[in-house]
Design a protein around this motif. Structure first.
Motif, short mmCIF file in Angstrom:
data_model
loop_
_atom_site.label_atom_id
_atom_site.label_comp_id
_atom_site.label_asym_id
_atom_site.label_seq_id
_atom_site.Cartn_x
_atom_site.Cartn_y
_atom_site.Cartn_z
N LEU A 1 8.10 3.84 -1.80
CA LEU A 1 6.83 4.01 -0.36
C LEU A 1 5.84 2.54 -1.26
CD1 LEU A 1 6.13 7.28 1.37
CD2 LEU A 1 7.05 5.07 1.93
N GLU A 2 5.74 2.46 -3.16
CA GLU A 2 4.85 1.69 -3.17
C GLU A 2 5.82 0.60 -3.40
OE1 GLU A 2 4.00 3.18 -6.92
OE2 GLU A 2 1.94 4.87 -5.73
N GLY B 1 6.29 -1.36 0.00
CA GLY B 1 4.48 -1.59 0.62
C GLY B 1 4.70 -1.90 1.60
N ASP B 2 3.66 -2.69 2.37
CA ASP B 2 4.11 -3.11 3.90
C ASP B 2 4.84 -3.53 4.73
OD1 ASP B 2 1.09 -2.18 3.44
OD2 ASP B 2 0.10 -3.74 2.94
N ASN B 3 6.72 -4.12 4.09
CA ASN B 3 6.75 -4.60 4.36
C ASN B 3 7.95 -3.47 4.95
OD1 ASN B 3 5.55 -6.66 4.40
ND2 ASN B 3 6.35 -7.48 2.32
N PRO B 4 8.30 -2.32 5.41
CA PRO B 4 9.71 -1.95 5.37
C PRO B 4 10.40 -2.49 6.18
CG PRO B 4 7.72 -0.75 6.75
CD PRO B 4 7.22 -1.45 5.61
N ASP B 5 12.22 -2.39 5.70
CA ASP B 5 12.68 -3.66 7.02
C ASP B 5 13.70 -2.37 8.00
OD1 ASP B 5 14.75 -4.02 4.91
OD2 ASP B 5 13.48 -3.07 4.13
N ALA C 1 5.42 6.54 9.13
CA ALA C 1 5.92 5.26 10.10
C ALA C 1 6.99 5.65 10.60
CB ALA C 1 4.92 3.64 9.29
N GLU D 1 9.55 3.65 7.62
CA GLU D 1 9.31 3.77 6.61
C GLU D 1 10.28 5.33 6.17
OE1 GLU D 1 4.41 4.25 4.48
OE2 GLU D 1 4.70 5.16 6.44
#
Length: 197
Positions: free
Chosen positions: A13-14, A17-21, A92, A95
């Motif tokens: 998850l690190e 980051g804020d860019n899961p695809d 999310a 995620e």
């Protein structure tokens, strides 16, 4: 993909980051589908050649792989997301989808190694694949589960491992099982003394 093959170092998850695809999980799952179909077809054709039997490609196994893998990644993600959402873990969906999708990466080398005509080796590869991908799934989903203050959601890890074990067994039985008969003596039913005569 490398993080899912060697899940012991960092938290996935690190890494995302804020860019899961959705690009990666889709293509990893698709690659696993075709790798399993191609390698199982190759192994079965080699077994048929060695056993001196005709071989016909089983395109139903391609359909079976497609349905099994896409359903597992899609519905596994949705079920875990829904359960963790219910328990207030604030997950999310992307995620969870990334964890399930990238967690399938290990089945690519397992499929390739399963062409080797040794049932023991295929079992070992399947077990190692289950352990690596299961560890990747539980380790990273546990970080999401820990966001809840309740202890009940931690039981989800058991359900995740059970479902993953079932999928690994399906892979072994459907794609990594074939028989090679290296041949027996034509007079195997006779005594050794009779064969010399």
């Amino acid at each position: 993909m490398i993080q899912s093959l060697v899940p012991f170092k960092t938290n996935f998850l690190e890494v995302i980051g804020d860019n899961p695809d959705l690009y990666g999980p889709f293509w990893v799952a698709t690659t696993v589908i075709f790798t399993m179909f191609i390698t199982s077809s190759l192994a079965e054709s080699i077994a048929a050649y060695i056993n001196d039997k005709p071989h016909a490609y089983d395109f139903i196994s391609l359909w079976f792989a497609t349905v099994t893998i896409y359903l597992y990644v899609l519905f596994g993600s949705l079920l875990v997301w829904g359960a963790t959402k219910y328990f207030g873990c604030q997950p999310a969906l992307l995620e969870v989808a990334n964890i399930y999708g990238y967690g399938m990466t290990v089945w690519i080398p397992v499929s390739i190694l399963s062409v080797i005509p040794s049932n023991i080796l295929r079992w070992i590869c399947t077990i190692v694949g289950f352990l690596i991908s299961g560890y990747f799934l539980t380790k990273n989903l546990y970080h999401i589960i820990l966001r809840s203050t309740a202890k009940t959601p931690r039981l989800l890890v058991i359900g995740i491992l059970i479902s993953h074990f079932i999928v690994a067994c399906i892979f072994k039985v459907k794609f990594f099982s074939y028989d090679i008969n290296l041949g027996v003596l034509p007079d195997a039913g006779k005594n050794i003394a009779d064969i010399g005569n």
